[in-house]
Design an enzyme around this catalytic site. Sequence first.
Site, PDB file in Angstrom:
ATOM      1  N   LYS A   9       0.843  -1.198   0.000  1.00 30.91           N
ATOM      2  CA  LYS A   9       0.000   0.000   0.000  1.00 30.91           C
ATOM      3  C   LYS A   9       0.880   1.251   0.000  1.00 30.91           C
ATOM      4  O   LYS A   9       0.681   2.175  -0.768  1.00 30.91           O
ATOM      5  CB  LYS A   9      -0.910  -0.038   1.232  1.00 30.91           C
ATOM      6  CG  LYS A   9      -1.847   1.133   1.330  1.00 30.91           C
ATOM      7  CD  LYS A   9      -2.757   0.992   2.537  1.00 30.91           C
ATOM      8  CE  LYS A   9      -3.478   2.291   2.792  1.00 30.91           C
ATOM      9  NZ  LYS A   9      -4.326   2.246   3.975  1.00 30.91           N
TER      10      LYS A   9
ATOM     11  N   GLU B 120      10.692  -4.629   4.182  1.00 28.79           N
ATOM     12  CA  GLU B 120      10.737  -6.032   3.783  1.00 28.79           C
ATOM     13  C   GLU B 120      10.367  -6.195   2.307  1.00 28.79           C
ATOM     14  O   GLU B 120      11.056  -6.871   1.532  1.00 28.79           O
ATOM     15  CB  GLU B 120       9.752  -6.872   4.616  1.00 28.79           C
ATOM     16  CG  GLU B 120      10.099  -6.998   6.080  1.00 28.79           C
ATOM     17  CD  GLU B 120       9.473  -5.907   6.949  1.00 28.79           C
ATOM     18  OE1 GLU B 120       9.229  -4.791   6.425  1.00 28.79           O
ATOM     19  OE2 GLU B 120       9.262  -6.163   8.140  1.00 28.79           O
TER      20      GLU B 120
ATOM     21  N   GLY C 163      -4.604  -1.838   5.225  1.00 26.70           N
ATOM     22  CA  GLY C 163      -3.849  -3.010   4.785  1.00 26.70           C
ATOM     23  C   GLY C 163      -4.502  -4.324   5.192  1.00 26.70           C
ATOM     24  O   GLY C 163      -4.663  -5.240   4.379  1.00 26.70           O
ATOM     25  N   ARG C 164      -4.904  -4.434   6.449  1.00 28.14           N
ATOM     26  CA  ARG C 164      -5.436  -5.717   6.932  1.00 28.14           C
ATOM     27  C   ARG C 164      -6.869  -5.976   6.491  1.00 28.14           C
ATOM     28  O   ARG C 164      -7.443  -7.004   6.819  1.00 28.14           O
ATOM     29  CB  ARG C 164      -5.291  -5.805   8.447  1.00 28.14           C
ATOM     30  CG  ARG C 164      -5.889  -4.661   9.226  1.00 28.14           C
ATOM     31  CD  ARG C 164      -5.388  -4.661  10.663  1.00 28.14           C
ATOM     32  NE  ARG C 164      -5.820  -3.505  11.422  1.00 28.14           N
ATOM     33  CZ  ARG C 164      -5.189  -2.323  11.449  1.00 28.14           C
ATOM     34  NH1 ARG C 164      -4.089  -2.146  10.747  1.00 28.14           N
ATOM     35  NH2 ARG C 164      -5.646  -1.328  12.184  1.00 28.14           N
TER      36      ARG C 164
ATOM     37  N   GLU D 270      -3.909  -6.152  15.449  1.00 26.24           N
ATOM     38  CA  GLU D 270      -3.392  -4.858  14.977  1.00 26.24           C
ATOM     39  C   GLU D 270      -4.494  -3.789  15.084  1.00 26.24           C
ATOM     40  O   GLU D 270      -4.211  -2.610  15.254  1.00 26.24           O
ATOM     41  CB  GLU D 270      -2.888  -4.981  13.529  1.00 26.24           C
ATOM     42  CG  GLU D 270      -2.004  -3.813  13.088  1.00 26.24           C
ATOM     43  CD  GLU D 270      -1.246  -4.071  11.790  1.00 26.24           C
ATOM     44  OE1 GLU D 270      -0.118  -4.601  11.844  1.00 26.24           O
ATOM     45  OE2 GLU D 270      -1.778  -3.757  10.715  1.00 26.24           O
TER      46      GLU D 270
ATOM     47  N   HIS E 284      -4.878 -32.726  18.835  1.00 22.93           N
ATOM     48  CA  HIS E 284      -3.697 -33.514  19.222  1.00 22.93           C
ATOM     49  C   HIS E 284      -2.529 -32.614  19.593  1.00 22.93           C
ATOM     50  O   HIS E 284      -1.395 -33.079  19.680  1.00 22.93           O
ATOM     51  CB  HIS E 284      -3.322 -34.457  18.083  1.00 22.93           C
ATOM     52  CG  HIS E 284      -4.439 -35.392  17.741  1.00 22.93           C
ATOM     53  ND1 HIS E 284      -4.611 -36.606  18.365  1.00 22.93           N
ATOM     54  CD2 HIS E 284      -5.473 -35.262  16.886  1.00 22.93           C
ATOM     55  CE1 HIS E 284      -5.699 -37.194  17.888  1.00 22.93           C
ATOM     56  NE2 HIS E 284      -6.243 -36.396  16.989  1.00 22.93           N
TER      57      HIS E 284
ATOM     58  N   LYS F 238      10.060  -0.428  13.758  1.00 23.75           N
ATOM     59  CA  LYS F 238      10.576  -0.122  12.407  1.00 23.75           C
ATOM     60  C   LYS F 238      11.631   0.982  12.497  1.00 23.75           C
ATOM     61  O   LYS F 238      12.693   0.905  11.883  1.00 23.75           O
ATOM     62  CB  LYS F 238       9.445   0.392  11.507  1.00 23.75           C
ATOM     63  CG  LYS F 238       8.402  -0.625  11.114  1.00 23.75           C
ATOM     64  CD  LYS F 238       7.413   0.031  10.145  1.00 23.75           C
ATOM     65  CE  LYS F 238       6.197  -0.837   9.924  1.00 23.75           C
ATOM     66  NZ  LYS F 238       5.157  -0.196   9.114  1.00 23.75           N
TER      67      LYS F 238
END
Length: 545
Positions: A209, A215, A270-271, A356, A387, A515
């Site tokens: 965005k 990254e 973004g999310r 977030e 399990h 960051k």
Amino acid sequence: MSLPTHKPTDLAAWEALSEHFKSQKSLDIQACFDQDPTRLDTLSTVWEDFYVDFSKNRWTPETKQLLIDLAKQAGLGEAVDAYFSGEKINQTENRAVLHTALRSLNNDAVFVDGENVAPGVSETLAQMKSFSEKVISGSWKGHSGKPITDIVNIGIGGSDLGPAMVVEALAYYRNHLGVHFMSNVEGDHVQEVLKPLDPETTLFVIVSKSFTTQETLANAQTSRKWFLDQVGDESAIANHFVAVSTNLEQIDAFGITSENVFPMNDWVGGRFSLWSAVGLSICLAVGGDNFSALLQGAGAADQHFKSTPYEDNIPVLMALLSLWYNNFWGAETHAIIPYTQYLRSLPAYLQQGIMESNGKGVDRLGNAVDYTTGNIIWGASGTNAQHAFFQLMHQGTKLIPADFIGFKESLYGEDSHQQKLMANFIAQTQALMVGKDRQTVEQELKAQGKSTTEIETLAPFKVFEGNRPTTTLLIDKLTPKSVGSLVAFYEHKIFVEGILWNIFSYDQWGVELGKQLANNILKADPEQQKALDPSTQALLQKTSK
Ligand code: F6P
């Protein structure tokens, strides 16, 4: 108009809930069914192909009513209007929150700063579908004339988790394209993604965005170099790199031509962006029609959320229960257990969505909150989870409300497996609720021929106290549409929680400090490093080359 700024704990309904809670501390879910034969009807709801059973929770119809009163007193109705109509409810970033406009069933006009955003939404969707069609059919060629076989989505956070989760969820509906996800800045991850790929037939979709994320930019540069090292011709980039972003200038600087850019808007967080051009890799993986069905499912869930009375409103009830457990029962976590491998990444996706958004300690007036917010989200697919961590859910000391998500039909018609899967799905919520008392344990041990001493010794370890809360979401079939609705329900749950807690759900300032410090560390010279704390200095020395 801005969002209401009530302090939830000052509302009359909160007071009433606090009073009510005193009588609920010893509530036994199973006993509630005996006391109230209408419990299942009052505490479950059916919508389209969803059946949602809220009855195995530590609440009663009275609790539900009080929580609904709270929602009303908190101004949820007007907040929903502000949300859907494009008001800038993300006040700390001065942005509207309009992921709902991306899946509007009638492409309704929605205005942001006086501009109707609906035509732009249709245009981008058409661009995504037409591009996907070309890549899927093979008419879009790589630089050497070969059709594309593999897609690499380069992005992180919301630019990765949503597309990755949905591509996995819709694996049954996928075409021949291989779709890979490159997210972590770890070089080894980058190399592992690139290793099996052929540059002549690979298409990179760079999704960011902001187009400033460390990254994603690092991974995109490394992938570009990998590509050019083998292909040697910069003009070939046009056939192999496309980008999704709001930041057109930065894309240009990267060398991607404007016709290969899929725009997104700052009014999509973004999310919450998998419905936008960020979902390009989904559209490539399952085709335009399935992508549209995903949007339609979400759009239908939006309508349900907007127009259904709170008594039967799935996301509203999910949020109210979440608040009930958080703020009254003191639950800190919430487990998400999808009974399908297809949704194995849903917990990770919802970790970002929920944590977030609502991991905030300051209210909408800027004051520190004195009540708990947010939820620690975790989970895994059933039956695998049974399990792994179910021991703690059944006999541990923590209260863990859980969502069990299952589908009535198997996609491949594997009926015998499906029966076993559903038996486990149902048995687990039953077991968590009913538990097993000491008397039953003793009888069972006796029937197994154990001596009185053995029974005395073993019995305490085999008792299940039960009364552990779950919500069951039973859906007819895993389809693009039902996945769209399911995800949209969780999005609206997040919104309602944020309104009730009086926090801003759509910013994420909490990710910035790390960051900033990582950038400082990258740049710091030895002199500056001396000013750091001893622990950080030592770690820097041990990792520097
Ligand atoms: O670091 C958090 C975050 O800003 C997320 O909210 C977002 O989804 C992610 O980073 C990626 O951001 P972008 O799409 O701008 O690269």
